[in-house]
Motif scaffolding. Structure first.
Motif, mmCIF file in Angstrom:
data_model
loop_
_atom_site.group_PDB
_atom_site.id
_atom_site.type_symbol
_atom_site.label_atom_id
_atom_site.label_comp_id
_atom_site.label_asym_id
_atom_site.label_seq_id
_atom_site.Cartn_x
_atom_site.Cartn_y
_atom_site.Cartn_z
ATOM 1 N N MET A 280 0.832 -1.268 -0.095
ATOM 2 C CA MET A 280 -0.099 -0.079 -0.101
ATOM 3 C C MET A 280 0.923 1.254 -0.123
ATOM 4 O O MET A 280 0.274 2.371 0.019
ATOM 5 C CB MET A 280 -0.900 -0.068 1.262
ATOM 6 N N CYS A 281 2.255 1.134 0.121
ATOM 7 C CA CYS A 281 3.268 2.435 -0.115
ATOM 8 C C CYS A 281 3.940 2.088 -1.409
ATOM 9 O O CYS A 281 4.660 1.295 -1.307
ATOM 10 C CB CYS A 281 3.890 2.330 1.058
ATOM 11 N N GLN A 282 3.690 3.022 -2.236
ATOM 12 C CA GLN A 282 4.557 3.094 -3.439
ATOM 13 C C GLN A 282 5.246 4.377 -3.856
ATOM 14 O O GLN A 282 4.922 5.000 -4.751
ATOM 15 C CB GLN A 282 3.778 2.460 -4.650
ATOM 16 N N LEU A 283 6.047 4.720 -2.893
ATOM 17 C CA LEU A 283 6.602 6.123 -3.120
ATOM 18 C C LEU A 283 7.778 6.040 -4.395
ATOM 19 O O LEU A 283 8.361 5.028 -4.507
ATOM 20 C CB LEU A 283 7.538 6.367 -1.866
ATOM 21 N N HIS A 284 7.815 6.883 -5.103
ATOM 22 C CA HIS A 284 8.441 7.294 -6.308
ATOM 23 C C HIS A 284 9.716 7.626 -5.948
ATOM 24 O O HIS A 284 10.369 7.676 -4.827
ATOM 25 C CB HIS A 284 7.702 8.144 -7.306
ATOM 26 N N ASP A 285 10.642 7.606 -7.017
ATOM 27 C CA ASP A 285 12.085 8.138 -7.036
ATOM 28 C C ASP A 285 12.497 9.723 -6.993
ATOM 29 O O ASP A 285 11.712 10.266 -7.916
ATOM 30 C CB ASP A 285 12.824 7.600 -8.014
ATOM 31 N N PRO A 286 12.975 10.226 -6.026
ATOM 32 C CA PRO A 286 13.349 11.564 -5.829
ATOM 33 C C PRO A 286 14.372 11.717 -7.109
ATOM 34 O O PRO A 286 15.047 10.846 -7.597
ATOM 35 C CB PRO A 286 14.231 11.563 -4.553
ATOM 36 N N GLY A 287 14.336 12.843 -7.491
ATOM 37 C CA GLY A 287 15.554 13.289 -8.774
ATOM 38 C C GLY A 287 15.296 14.583 -9.041
ATOM 39 O O GLY A 287 14.991 15.484 -8.169
ATOM 40 N N PRO A 288 16.154 15.170 -9.950
ATOM 41 C CA PRO A 288 16.554 16.553 -10.320
ATOM 42 C C PRO A 288 15.355 17.290 -10.907
ATOM 43 O O PRO A 288 15.338 18.379 -11.080
ATOM 44 C CB PRO A 288 17.665 16.499 -11.037
ATOM 45 N N GLY A 289 14.157 16.662 -11.029
ATOM 46 C CA GLY A 289 13.151 17.382 -11.770
ATOM 47 C C GLY A 289 12.172 16.378 -12.486
ATOM 48 O O GLY A 289 12.628 15.206 -12.701
ATOM 49 N N VAL A 290 11.312 16.892 -13.149
ATOM 50 C CA VAL A 290 10.441 16.042 -14.056
ATOM 51 C C VAL A 290 10.321 16.551 -15.512
ATOM 52 O O VAL A 290 9.788 17.776 -15.917
ATOM 53 C CB VAL A 290 9.068 15.868 -13.448
ATOM 54 N N GLY A 291 10.749 15.691 -16.349
ATOM 55 C CA GLY A 291 10.748 16.066 -17.947
ATOM 56 C C GLY A 291 9.843 15.231 -18.868
ATOM 57 O O GLY A 291 9.076 14.551 -18.401
ATOM 58 N N GLY A 292 10.172 15.616 -20.238
ATOM 59 C CA GLY A 292 9.219 15.164 -21.189
ATOM 60 C C GLY A 292 7.924 15.850 -21.308
ATOM 61 O O GLY A 292 7.570 16.918 -20.630
ATOM 62 N N HIS A 293 7.220 15.491 -22.474
ATOM 63 C CA HIS A 293 6.104 16.493 -22.488
ATOM 64 C C HIS A 293 4.724 15.634 -22.249
ATOM 65 O O HIS A 293 3.894 15.921 -22.914
ATOM 66 C CB HIS A 293 5.996 16.844 -24.279
ATOM 67 N N CYS A 294 4.942 14.920 -21.196
ATOM 68 C CA CYS A 294 3.613 14.162 -20.773
ATOM 69 C C CYS A 294 3.450 14.545 -19.265
ATOM 70 O O CYS A 294 2.633 15.445 -18.905
ATOM 71 C CB CYS A 294 3.858 12.619 -20.690
ATOM 72 N N ILE A 295 4.250 13.895 -18.415
ATOM 73 C CA ILE A 295 4.041 14.156 -17.054
ATOM 74 C C ILE A 295 4.102 15.734 -16.666
ATOM 75 O O ILE A 295 3.153 16.198 -15.970
ATOM 76 C CB ILE A 295 5.017 13.365 -16.032
ATOM 77 N N PRO A 296 4.920 16.459 -17.048
ATOM 78 C CA PRO A 296 4.909 17.771 -16.349
ATOM 79 C C PRO A 296 3.915 18.605 -17.200
ATOM 80 O O PRO A 296 3.496 19.556 -16.886
ATOM 81 C CB PRO A 296 6.358 18.492 -16.766
ATOM 82 N N TYR A 297 3.258 18.011 -18.358
ATOM 83 C CA TYR A 297 2.307 18.724 -19.180
ATOM 84 C C TYR A 297 0.936 18.603 -18.578
ATOM 85 O O TYR A 297 -0.030 19.497 -18.468
ATOM 86 C CB TYR A 297 2.396 18.621 -20.453
ATOM 87 N N TYR A 298 0.694 17.326 -18.526
ATOM 88 C CA TYR A 298 -0.610 16.766 -18.124
ATOM 89 C C TYR A 298 -1.263 17.333 -17.008
ATOM 90 O O TYR A 298 -2.506 17.683 -17.290
ATOM 91 C CB TYR A 298 -0.806 15.139 -17.877
ATOM 92 N N PRO A 299 -0.687 17.869 -15.866
ATOM 93 C CA PRO A 299 -1.446 18.476 -14.517
ATOM 94 C C PRO A 299 -1.998 19.930 -15.423
ATOM 95 O O PRO A 299 -3.285 20.074 -14.751
ATOM 96 C CB PRO A 299 -0.317 18.871 -13.931
ATOM 97 N N HIS A 300 -1.498 20.613 -16.237
ATOM 98 C CA HIS A 300 -2.038 21.565 -16.815
ATOM 99 C C HIS A 300 -3.203 21.619 -17.784
ATOM 100 O O HIS A 300 -3.939 22.354 -18.262
ATOM 101 C CB HIS A 300 -0.955 22.581 -17.670
ATOM 102 N N PHE A 301 -3.620 20.138 -17.934
ATOM 103 C CA PHE A 301 -5.028 19.850 -18.923
ATOM 104 C C PHE A 301 -6.048 20.310 -18.048
ATOM 105 O O PHE A 301 -7.117 20.069 -18.362
ATOM 106 C CB PHE A 301 -4.557 18.634 -19.503
ATOM 107 N N LEU A 302 -5.936 20.092 -16.557
ATOM 108 C CA LEU A 302 -6.772 20.403 -15.466
ATOM 109 C C LEU A 302 -6.565 21.789 -14.650
ATOM 110 O O LEU A 302 -7.373 22.417 -14.484
ATOM 111 C CB LEU A 302 -7.058 19.314 -14.668
ATOM 112 N N LEU A 303 -5.368 21.999 -14.389
ATOM 113 C CA LEU A 303 -5.103 23.054 -13.454
ATOM 114 C C LEU A 303 -5.635 24.436 -14.166
ATOM 115 O O LEU A 303 -5.275 24.502 -15.410
ATOM 116 C CB LEU A 303 -3.344 23.273 -13.286
ATOM 117 N N GLY A 304 -6.262 25.145 -13.432
ATOM 118 C CA GLY A 304 -6.842 26.222 -13.673
ATOM 119 C C GLY A 304 -7.808 26.496 -14.755
ATOM 120 O O GLY A 304 -8.481 27.358 -15.361
ATOM 121 N N ARG A 305 -8.458 25.007 -14.986
ATOM 122 C CA ARG A 305 -9.648 25.000 -16.105
ATOM 123 C C ARG A 305 -10.896 24.262 -15.230
ATOM 124 O O ARG A 305 -11.690 24.166 -15.613
ATOM 125 C CB ARG A 305 -9.149 24.018 -17.091
ATOM 126 N N THR A 306 -10.518 24.221 -13.846
ATOM 127 C CA THR A 306 -11.736 23.708 -12.957
ATOM 128 C C THR A 306 -12.100 24.838 -12.050
ATOM 129 O O THR A 306 -11.297 25.425 -11.569
ATOM 130 C CB THR A 306 -11.207 22.426 -12.317
#
Ligand SMILES: NC(=O)c1ccc[n+]([C@@H]2O[C@H](COP(=O)([O-])OP(=O)(O)OC[C@H]3O[C@@H](n4cnc5c(N)ncnc54)[C@H](O)[C@@H]3O)[C@@H](O)[C@H]2O)c1
Ligand SMILES: CC(=O)N[C@@H]1[C@@H](OP(=O)(O)OP(=O)(O)OC[C@H]2O[C@@H](n3ccc(=O)[nH]c3=O)[C@H](O)[C@@H]2O)O[C@H](CO)[C@@H](O)[C@@H]1O
Length: 505
Positions: A280-306
């Motif tokens: 029941m605990c699946q913590l992800h990996d710490p790192g220097p940031g989140v890249g790509g045009h998926c993960i850092p973009y998808y939140p903005h498909f809802l943020l500020g639009r709800t």
């Protein structure tokens, strides 16, 4: 070799009056021409699997070089096992061809698959211009009984509120004359073919039940996994965005916990790996940031639009966007402890793409690290086997020249550990500060001063005994507070940080 059917004798899929067994036979027998719009990292593997399944696929891309490469039987996409061979086979047997003429492809096709980028503009708003330009091509050739499938990730509600009315208006057809379904890519670069062929259930959601049924027929044939129909297109769009938000928020949590390693004097990575003993605990990996045009973009498909606030999602975005600055803060501190001022330092950034082996720099944290180092006066070099560091403001250094270069270097930052980096002869490099953003290197027995962001999986805290003491807890907290306050300045998912090649946002 499959005889390509002419459009006139093609079998319609969006038509409940046609026997479904006949539809499946026609699809698998090349009697249903398919057009795939977008032949990039996701689109080319998808088009190739569609060709493998149906034998009658025309891929569309606006880049003539992409089209020419594919029509010569080659793949321009690197790092995809099996793709070179599949493209050669499908083009060689006339089951796949490519064109820049989207309207002509649409006129001949009876199934239209959209897999072009959905990027962000400078205000973090989803930019649907590319999708809409493809929809214009499709509408020009849309026939009654056609099926349009959107695989590009879209803000929930887009098929219902944007694509369907746009297709109706531009084609002159009524909504019940053609099908439209959202069937998201559940595909990761580096394993695209296995993902597309059926690593996961395929979600399909139509704007009406007949669209859902027709899309289910298509993906039942294409995927070896089950098809998961959902209530409607908006639900399917939400599934895809939620998958991405889940990942971004959980990476944000991992990064927030990772930053505690210094003042707790532990390896947070070891603590995370141990906590993850629990299902029941699946913590992800710490790192220097989140890249790509998926993960850092998808939140903005809802943020500020709800209407509803989305504070948790927004905070995670801010934490992840702030990580490049945290990395440079840690480097500055380690250099100071070595008597070197960052402003006078020469630093090499190892890995500029957003993920090892993937030729993609959109929103890559390495680009922000390069920018931040430059802003603080450092001389910045870069090593990357897939892209030219000079395009991103870093002096290019070849991997094999790193040893010669090392006597002029004060520090190295490991951001994206490409496969070849395990050949770096660290013991032969002149001593320097090494900030390891991914716990990717082991410098035991060398003279380097190592700082492993969030600590190492082997249980070592971020810096060797005493080094962490150089930065008292209050300094850490102060600096973190400053990062929290200012680290969120970049919320465009990275689109605006690229120098040189920019997204068309
Ligand atoms: N990359 C991933 O890991 C991933 C994973 C899942 C889903 N996706 C989704 O797939 C979409 C495409 O991703 P990608 O990685 O293939 O992008 P990409 O940038 O690698 O490729 C996009 C391709 O589309 C072409 N293109 C642009 N405008 C066009 C137009 N008007 N008509 C035809 N072709 C056009 C470009 O020339 C390029 O070849 C993403 O936006 C995302 O929503 C991506
Ligand atoms: C179908 C689809 O859309 N597929 C997407 C694709 O996403 P992707 O190619 O963008 O890659 P991600 O793996 O998500 O990484 C994004 C960034 O986050 C960093 N990261 C990651 C994990 C972590 O624990 N800590 C981190 O710091 C990493 O370095 C990188 O910069 O594949 C993922 C499955 O791999 C899917 O989930 C995701 O939907």
């Amino acid at each position: 070799m499959t005889e390509r059917s002419s459009p006139s004798d093609a079998v319609s899929l969006y038509d409940a009056s046609v026997d479904e067994a006949r539809q499946r036979e026609a699809l698998a027998g090349g009697e249903v021409p398919v057009a795939v719009y977008g032949l990039g990292k996701m689109g080319l593997p998808l088009a190739a699997v569609y060709a493998e399944t149906t034998g009658n696929v025309t891929g569309v891309d606006i880049d003539p070089d992409v089209v020419e490469t594919i029509n010569s039987g080659e793949s321009h996409v690197v790092g995809e096992p099996g793709l070179d061979e599949l493209v050669a086979e499908q083009v060689g047997t006339d089951r796949l061809e490519a064109t820049t003429d989207g309207a002509a492809a649409a006129a001949d096709a009876r199934v239209h698959v959209i897999i072009v980028p959905t990027l962000l503009d400078e205000n973090d708003e989803p930019n649907l211009a590319t999708v809409e330009s493809v929809v214009d091509d499709i509408a020009a050739g849309l026939e009654p009984g056609d099926l349009v499938i959107a695989e590009s990730t879209l803000p929930p509600g887009t098929c219902r509120d944007v694509l369907e009315p746009h297709l109706q208006q531009e084609s002159g057809l009524e909504a019940d004359e053609f099908g439209l379904a959202f069937c998201p890519e559940r595909t990761s670069s580096g394993r695209a073919l296995q993902d597309i062929r059926g690593a996961y259930p395929k979600v399909v959601g139509g704007v009406d039940d007949e669209s859902t049924r027709a899309a289910t027929v298509v993906y039942d044939e294409l995927s070896s996994n089950e098809v998961h129909p959902v209530s409607d297109a908006t639900t399917a769009e939400a599934v895809k965005v939620f998958e991405g938000l889940y990942r971004d928020v959980n990476i944000g949590l991992a990064n927030e916990l990772g930053r505690l390693a210094d003042e707790l004097g532990i390896s947070v990575r070891e603590a995370i790996d141990t906590a993850n003993d629990l299902p029941m605990c699946q913590l992800h990996d710490p790192g220097p940031g989140v890249g790509g045009h998926c993960i850092p973009y998808y939140p903005h498909f809802l943020l500020g639009r709800t209407e509803e606030p989305m504070d948790l999602t927004h905070t995670a975005r801010r934490v992840n966007d702030g990580m490049p600055r945290v990395v440079v803060d840690r480097l500055e501190r380690q250099l100071a402890a070595s008597g070197v001022d960052l402003a006078d330092a020469s630093v090499v950034v190892l890995g500029l793409t957003y993920r090892p082996g993937v030729e993609e720099t959109r929103a890559s944290p390495a680009l922000d690290i390069v920018d931040e180092l430059t802003e603080r006066g450092a001389d910045v070099a870069g090593v990357d086997p897939l892209v030219d560091p000079a395009e991103y403001g870093a002096r290019p250094v070849a991997l094999e020249d790193l040893e010669d270069e090392s006597d002029a270097l004060d520090a190295a930052v490991v951001v994206t550990p490409h496969e070849g980096f395990d050949r770096i002869p660290w013991a032969d490099l002149e001593p320097m500060v090494v900030v390891d953003g991914r716990d990717a290197v082991d410098l035991a027995g060398t003279d380097h001063r190592e700082y492993t962001l969030a600590g190492s999986r082997s249980g070592q805290p971020p810096a060797p005994e005493g080094a962490a003491a150089d930065a008292t807890a209050s300094e850490t907290l102060e600096s973190e507070a400053e990062t929290e306050a200012t680290g969120a300045t970049r919320t465009d998912g990275g689109a605006g940080t690229e120098t040189g090649a920019h997204d068309d946002v």
